[in-house]
Design a protein around this motif. Structure first.
Motif, PDB file in Angstrom:
ATOM      1  N   ARG A  81       0.797  -1.229   0.000  1.00  0.00           N
ATOM      2  CA  ARG A  81       0.000   0.000   0.000  1.00  0.00           C
ATOM      3  C   ARG A  81       0.829   1.277   0.000  1.00  0.00           C
ATOM      4  N   GLY A  82       2.098   1.213   0.360  1.00  0.00           N
ATOM      5  CA  GLY A  82       2.943   2.399   0.357  1.00  0.00           C
ATOM      6  C   GLY A  82       2.647   3.370   1.481  1.00  0.00           C
ATOM      7  N   THR A  83       2.151   2.861   2.610  1.00  0.00           N
ATOM      8  CA  THR A  83       1.863   3.732   3.746  1.00  0.00           C
ATOM      9  C   THR A  83       3.071   3.811   4.668  1.00  0.00           C
ATOM     10  N   TYR A  84       3.078   4.830   5.523  1.00  0.00           N
ATOM     11  CA  TYR A  84       4.184   5.069   6.441  1.00  0.00           C
ATOM     12  C   TYR A  84       3.664   5.217   7.861  1.00  0.00           C
ATOM     13  N   SER A  85       4.502   4.887   8.836  1.00  0.00           N
ATOM     14  CA  SER A  85       4.203   5.083  10.251  1.00  0.00           C
ATOM     15  C   SER A  85       5.247   6.015  10.850  1.00  0.00           C
ATOM     16  N   GLU A  86       4.826   6.866  11.800  1.00  0.00           N
ATOM     17  CA  GLU A  86       5.748   7.781  12.457  1.00  0.00           C
ATOM     18  C   GLU A  86       6.748   7.041  13.333  1.00  0.00           C
ATOM     19  N   VAL A  87       8.003   7.415  13.214  1.00  0.00           N
ATOM     20  CA  VAL A  87       9.043   6.950  14.123  1.00  0.00           C
ATOM     21  C   VAL A  87       9.431   8.111  15.031  1.00  0.00           C
ATOM     22  N   VAL A  88       9.525   9.308  14.457  1.00  0.00           N
ATOM     23  CA  VAL A  88       9.863  10.523  15.194  1.00  0.00           C
ATOM     24  C   VAL A  88       8.959  11.648  14.706  1.00  0.00           C
ATOM     25  N   ASN A  89       8.426  12.425  15.655  1.00  0.00           N
ATOM     26  CA  ASN A  89       7.745  13.683  15.344  1.00  0.00           C
ATOM     27  C   ASN A  89       8.229  14.683  16.388  1.00  0.00           C
ATOM     28  N   MET A  90       9.349  15.314  16.061  1.00  0.00           N
ATOM     29  CA  MET A  90      10.026  16.207  16.990  1.00  0.00           C
ATOM     30  C   MET A  90       9.453  17.616  16.878  1.00  0.00           C
ATOM     31  N   HIS A  91       8.908  18.131  17.978  1.00  0.00           N
ATOM     32  CA  HIS A  91       8.374  19.488  18.057  1.00  0.00           C
ATOM     33  C   HIS A  91       9.481  20.358  18.644  1.00  0.00           C
ATOM     34  N   ILE A  92       9.923  21.382  17.914  1.00  0.00           N
ATOM     35  CA  ILE A  92      11.102  22.143  18.317  1.00  0.00           C
ATOM     36  C   ILE A  92      10.746  23.627  18.437  1.00  0.00           C
ATOM     37  N   VAL A  93      11.042  24.197  19.606  1.00  0.00           N
ATOM     38  CA  VAL A  93      10.732  25.592  19.895  1.00  0.00           C
ATOM     39  C   VAL A  93      12.016  26.319  20.275  1.00  0.00           C
ATOM     40  N   LYS A  94      12.216  27.466  19.672  1.00  0.00           N
ATOM     41  CA  LYS A  94      13.304  28.374  20.026  1.00  0.00           C
ATOM     42  C   LYS A  94      12.704  29.396  20.987  1.00  0.00           C
ATOM     43  N   TYR A  95      13.286  29.549  22.199  1.00  0.00           N
ATOM     44  CA  TYR A  95      12.678  30.472  23.153  1.00  0.00           C
ATOM     45  C   TYR A  95      13.722  31.205  23.974  1.00  0.00           C
ATOM     46  N   SER A  96      13.244  32.217  24.689  1.00  0.00           N
ATOM     47  CA  SER A  96      14.077  32.993  25.591  1.00  0.00           C
ATOM     48  C   SER A  96      13.271  33.253  26.849  1.00  0.00           C
ATOM     49  N   ASN A  97      13.911  33.153  28.004  1.00  0.00           N
ATOM     50  CA  ASN A  97      13.217  33.433  29.261  1.00  0.00           C
ATOM     51  C   ASN A  97      12.992  34.934  29.402  1.00  0.00           C
ATOM     52  N   VAL A  98      11.794  35.300  29.820  1.00  0.00           N
ATOM     53  CA  VAL A  98      11.438  36.711  29.976  1.00  0.00           C
ATOM     54  C   VAL A  98      12.411  37.381  30.945  1.00  0.00           C
ATOM     55  N   GLY A  99      12.909  38.557  30.547  1.00  0.00           N
ATOM     56  CA  GLY A  99      13.795  39.330  31.405  1.00  0.00           C
ATOM     57  C   GLY A  99      15.246  38.896  31.405  1.00  0.00           C
ATOM     58  N   SER A 100      15.614  38.006  30.502  1.00  0.00           N
ATOM     59  CA  SER A 100      17.019  37.573  30.460  1.00  0.00           C
ATOM     60  C   SER A 100      17.516  37.627  29.017  1.00  0.00           C
ATOM     61  N   ASP A 101      18.837  37.572  28.871  1.00  0.00           N
ATOM     62  CA  ASP A 101      19.446  37.571  27.545  1.00  0.00           C
ATOM     63  C   ASP A 101      19.909  36.173  27.162  1.00  0.00           C
ATOM     64  N   ASN A 102      19.126  35.160  27.531  1.00  0.00           N
ATOM     65  CA  ASN A 102      19.557  33.808  27.196  1.00  0.00           C
ATOM     66  C   ASN A 102      18.869  33.314  25.924  1.00  0.00           C
ATOM     67  N   SER A 103      19.450  32.305  25.336  1.00  0.00           N
ATOM     68  CA  SER A 103      18.942  31.670  24.129  1.00  0.00           C
ATOM     69  C   SER A 103      18.667  30.217  24.453  1.00  0.00           C
ATOM     70  N   CYS A 104      17.443  29.766  24.158  1.00  0.00           N
ATOM     71  CA  CYS A 104      17.032  28.431  24.582  1.00  0.00           C
ATOM     72  C   CYS A 104      16.435  27.653  23.409  1.00  0.00           C
ATOM     73  N   LEU A 105      16.515  26.333  23.526  1.00  0.00           N
ATOM     74  CA  LEU A 105      15.910  25.445  22.542  1.00  0.00           C
ATOM     75  C   LEU A 105      15.262  24.285  23.286  1.00  0.00           C
ATOM     76  N   TYR A 106      14.051  23.941  22.844  1.00  0.00           N
ATOM     77  CA  TYR A 106      13.267  22.865  23.453  1.00  0.00           C
ATOM     78  C   TYR A 106      12.856  21.914  22.341  1.00  0.00           C
ATOM     79  N   ALA A 107      13.070  20.622  22.550  1.00  0.00           N
ATOM     80  CA  ALA A 107      12.679  19.612  21.566  1.00  0.00           C
ATOM     81  C   ALA A 107      11.956  18.484  22.286  1.00  0.00           C
ATOM     82  N   TRP A 108      10.730  18.209  21.840  1.00  0.00           N
ATOM     83  CA  TRP A 108       9.881  17.186  22.450  1.00  0.00           C
ATOM     84  C   TRP A 108       9.357  16.272  21.351  1.00  0.00           C
ATOM     85  N   ASP A 109       9.488  14.960  21.549  1.00  0.00           N
ATOM     86  CA  ASP A 109       9.029  13.983  20.562  1.00  0.00           C
ATOM     87  C   ASP A 109       7.645  13.476  20.959  1.00  0.00           C
ATOM     88  N   SER A 110       6.660  13.667  20.076  1.00  0.00           N
ATOM     89  CA  SER A 110       5.293  13.256  20.407  1.00  0.00           C
ATOM     90  C   SER A 110       5.060  11.761  20.221  1.00  0.00           C
TER      91      SER A 110
END
Length: 176
Positions: A81-110
């Motif tokens: 049938r040519g169908t596929y199943s998920e192995v990885v679905n990585m949700h990736i957010v670039k963020y910064s904490n309020v009031g700071s000069d930091n650089s952050c990255l968050y990655a969560w696999d659903s």
């Protein structure tokens, strides 16, 4: 092995020019297109890899609604049938904490419901944290592919590093 190297070379030469550093115009274009594909799909053996444009949606328990990109790895199902199943679905957010000069990255696999990366660096430059995050995501994907007896490929790693770094560079920063 030769085929894997050819795929890796093709990925580098075909996608590197189109994934150059974003301008203000491309940043705007990426954010308004919503979840279409920024890159892919690319087939590597029985795997399909693709990366979405930045879009707003659920990005795991830390970010119920945030601008994010998704990196997907799907495996081809057995049968005609040519169908596929998920192995990885990585949700990736670039963020910064309020009031700071930091650089952050968050990655969560659903698929596994795991936080793969969540780190901040004391800098207003995102490149160092993006590099660390991309490496953590690559290692997570490598382990999953090995554990699932799927063909881990040099192409998977190269595709992930090149495409994800380029798209994350252009993604908006979320305040946390």
């Amino acid at each position: 092995m030769r085929n894997i190297l050819l795929v890796a070379f093709a990925l580098l030469t075909a996608f590197t020019p189109t994934l150059s550093a974003p301008t203000e115009t491309t940043k705007y274009s990426l954010s308004i297109r919503q979840a279409g594909l920024a890159w892919g799909p690319i087939s590597a053996g029985n795997l399909k890899l693709y990366l979405t444009n930045p879009h707003t949606g659920y990005a795991g328990p830390k970010f119920p609604s945030a601008e994010r990109v998704n990196f997907h790895v799907d495996k081809k199902d057995a049968g005609p049938r040519g169908t596929y199943s998920e192995v990885v679905n990585m949700h990736i957010v670039k963020y910064s904490n309020v009031g700071s000069d930091n650089s952050c990255l968050y990655a969560w696999d659903s698929v596994t419901k795991k936080t793969v990366f969540d780190e901040c660096l004391d800098s207003d430059e995102f490149q160092p944290v993006i590099r660390k995050g991309v490496q953590a995501i690559k290692e997570f994907v490598d382990v999953l592919l090995r554990n699932a007896n799927l063909l881990p490929s040099i192409a998977v790693g190269i595709a992930l590093v090149v495409a994800l770094t380029a798209v994350l560079t252009s993604a908006a920063v979320v305040a946390a």
